[in-house]
Write a protein that holds these residues in place. Structure first.
Motif, short mmCIF file in Angstrom:
data_model
loop_
_atom_site.label_atom_id
_atom_site.label_comp_id
_atom_site.label_asym_id
_atom_site.label_seq_id
_atom_site.Cartn_x
_atom_site.Cartn_y
_atom_site.Cartn_z
N PRO A 76 0.75 -1.29 -0.05
CA PRO A 76 0.07 0.07 -0.07
C PRO A 76 0.81 1.27 -0.03
O PRO A 76 0.44 2.36 -0.40
N ASP A 77 2.12 1.21 0.33
CA ASP A 77 2.84 2.63 0.38
C ASP A 77 4.01 2.52 -0.40
O ASP A 77 4.95 3.05 -0.63
N CYS A 78 3.53 1.90 -1.66
CA CYS A 78 4.48 1.65 -3.00
C CYS A 78 4.83 3.35 -3.17
O CYS A 78 3.81 4.02 -3.73
N PRO A 79 6.09 3.79 -3.29
CA PRO A 79 6.26 5.06 -3.82
C PRO A 79 6.78 5.09 -5.41
O PRO A 79 7.11 5.97 -5.55
N TYR A 80 6.67 4.12 -5.83
CA TYR A 80 7.19 4.03 -7.34
C TYR A 80 5.77 4.03 -8.29
O TYR A 80 4.79 3.37 -7.94
N PRO A 81 6.23 4.78 -9.47
CA PRO A 81 4.99 4.55 -10.38
C PRO A 81 4.89 3.41 -11.00
O PRO A 81 6.03 2.43 -11.03
N VAL A 82 3.69 2.99 -11.34
CA VAL A 82 3.27 1.39 -12.04
C VAL A 82 2.92 1.85 -13.48
O VAL A 82 2.02 2.64 -13.58
N TYR A 83 3.52 1.11 -14.15
CA TYR A 83 3.37 1.32 -15.76
C TYR A 83 2.87 -0.09 -16.25
O TYR A 83 3.30 -1.06 -15.61
N LEU A 84 2.14 0.26 -17.24
CA LEU A 84 1.52 -1.07 -18.01
C LEU A 84 2.00 -1.18 -19.37
O LEU A 84 1.96 -0.12 -19.98
N CYS A 85 2.38 -2.40 -19.72
CA CYS A 85 2.76 -2.34 -21.15
C CYS A 85 1.93 -3.55 -22.09
O CYS A 85 1.87 -4.61 -21.59
N THR A 86 1.04 -3.07 -23.01
CA THR A 86 0.30 -3.94 -23.62
C THR A 86 -0.02 -3.37 -25.08
O THR A 86 0.90 -2.36 -25.55
N GLU A 87 -0.70 -4.29 -25.78
CA GLU A 87 -0.89 -3.67 -27.31
C GLU A 87 -1.83 -2.41 -27.21
O GLU A 87 -1.13 -1.28 -27.86
N SER A 88 -2.95 -2.50 -26.98
CA SER A 88 -3.75 -1.24 -27.06
C SER A 88 -4.60 -1.19 -25.73
O SER A 88 -5.58 -0.19 -25.96
N GLY A 89 -4.96 -2.23 -24.96
CA GLY A 89 -5.94 -1.93 -23.97
C GLY A 89 -5.85 -0.87 -23.04
O GLY A 89 -4.65 -0.57 -22.75
N GLU A 90 -6.79 -0.67 -22.26
CA GLU A 90 -6.82 0.22 -21.30
C GLU A 90 -7.20 -0.27 -19.79
O GLU A 90 -8.14 -0.94 -19.88
N PRO A 91 -6.58 -0.12 -18.85
CA PRO A 91 -6.83 -0.76 -17.40
C PRO A 91 -8.18 0.03 -16.93
O PRO A 91 -8.60 1.11 -17.46
N GLU A 92 -8.93 -0.57 -16.07
CA GLU A 92 -10.21 -0.05 -15.38
C GLU A 92 -9.64 1.25 -14.77
O GLU A 92 -8.48 1.34 -14.23
N ASN A 93 -10.52 2.13 -14.54
CA ASN A 93 -10.40 3.53 -13.86
C ASN A 93 -10.09 3.26 -12.25
O ASN A 93 -10.67 1.99 -11.67
N GLY A 94 -9.20 3.90 -11.77
CA GLY A 94 -8.77 3.54 -10.41
C GLY A 94 -7.85 2.44 -10.25
O GLY A 94 -7.49 2.27 -9.01
N ALA A 95 -7.39 1.94 -11.37
CA ALA A 95 -6.28 0.88 -11.10
C ALA A 95 -5.03 1.48 -10.70
O ALA A 95 -4.69 2.75 -10.78
#
Length: 133
Positions: free
Chosen positions: A31-50
């Motif tokens: 919960p206290d992760c200080p690092y940005p989390v990026y997603l790598c995929t073809e074209s999809g978008e994660p749900e809002n709030g992820a």
């Protein structure tokens, strides 16, 4: 020393059903992760709030090409690469991760660090070392 790292979740649209559970587990176990989390995929978008603060899209079906292109766009000097189905299942210690990152920043000959649930470190030489020989 600056904590210059991000987390890159490598995936493909075919496994989009894993993105929300990964995000939920990050919130629960780190919960206290200080690092940005990026997603790598073809074209999809994660749900809002992820947890994903940025999505890197590459239309290629070649997994390694997507990863390479995403890494080229990332400004952080260190990348923690995980797959979309490697959900955290135990609490993650931010202090431990920061200590490991500090070790990598202070010893440039470390190119890769492998972690397991017991926080054991396995290091490999940096690609920079191979270029010098």
């Amino acid at each position: 020393m600056m904590q210059d790292m991000c987390i890159l979740v490598v995936s493909c649209d075919k496994y989009a059903d894993c993105w929300t559970p990964f995000s939920d587990c990050m919130r629960k176990f780190w919960p206290d992760c200080p690092y940005p989390v990026y997603l790598c995929t073809e074209s999809g978008e994660p749900e809002n709030g992820a947890v994903y603060s940025k999505v890197f899209h590459e239309q290629t079906q070649i997994w390694t090409a997507r990863v390479r292109k995403a890494c080229e766009k990332i400004k952080e000097s260190h990348i923690l690469i995980v797959l979309e189905d490697q959900w955290p299942s135990l609490p993650v210690s931010t202090a431990t991760v920061q200590n490991i990152l500090g070790l990598m920043q202070s010893q440039e000959n470390i190119g890769i660090v492998y972690l397991d649930k017991d926080c054991l470190l396995y290091t490999s030489p940096s690609p920079r070392d191979r270029q010098k020989s």
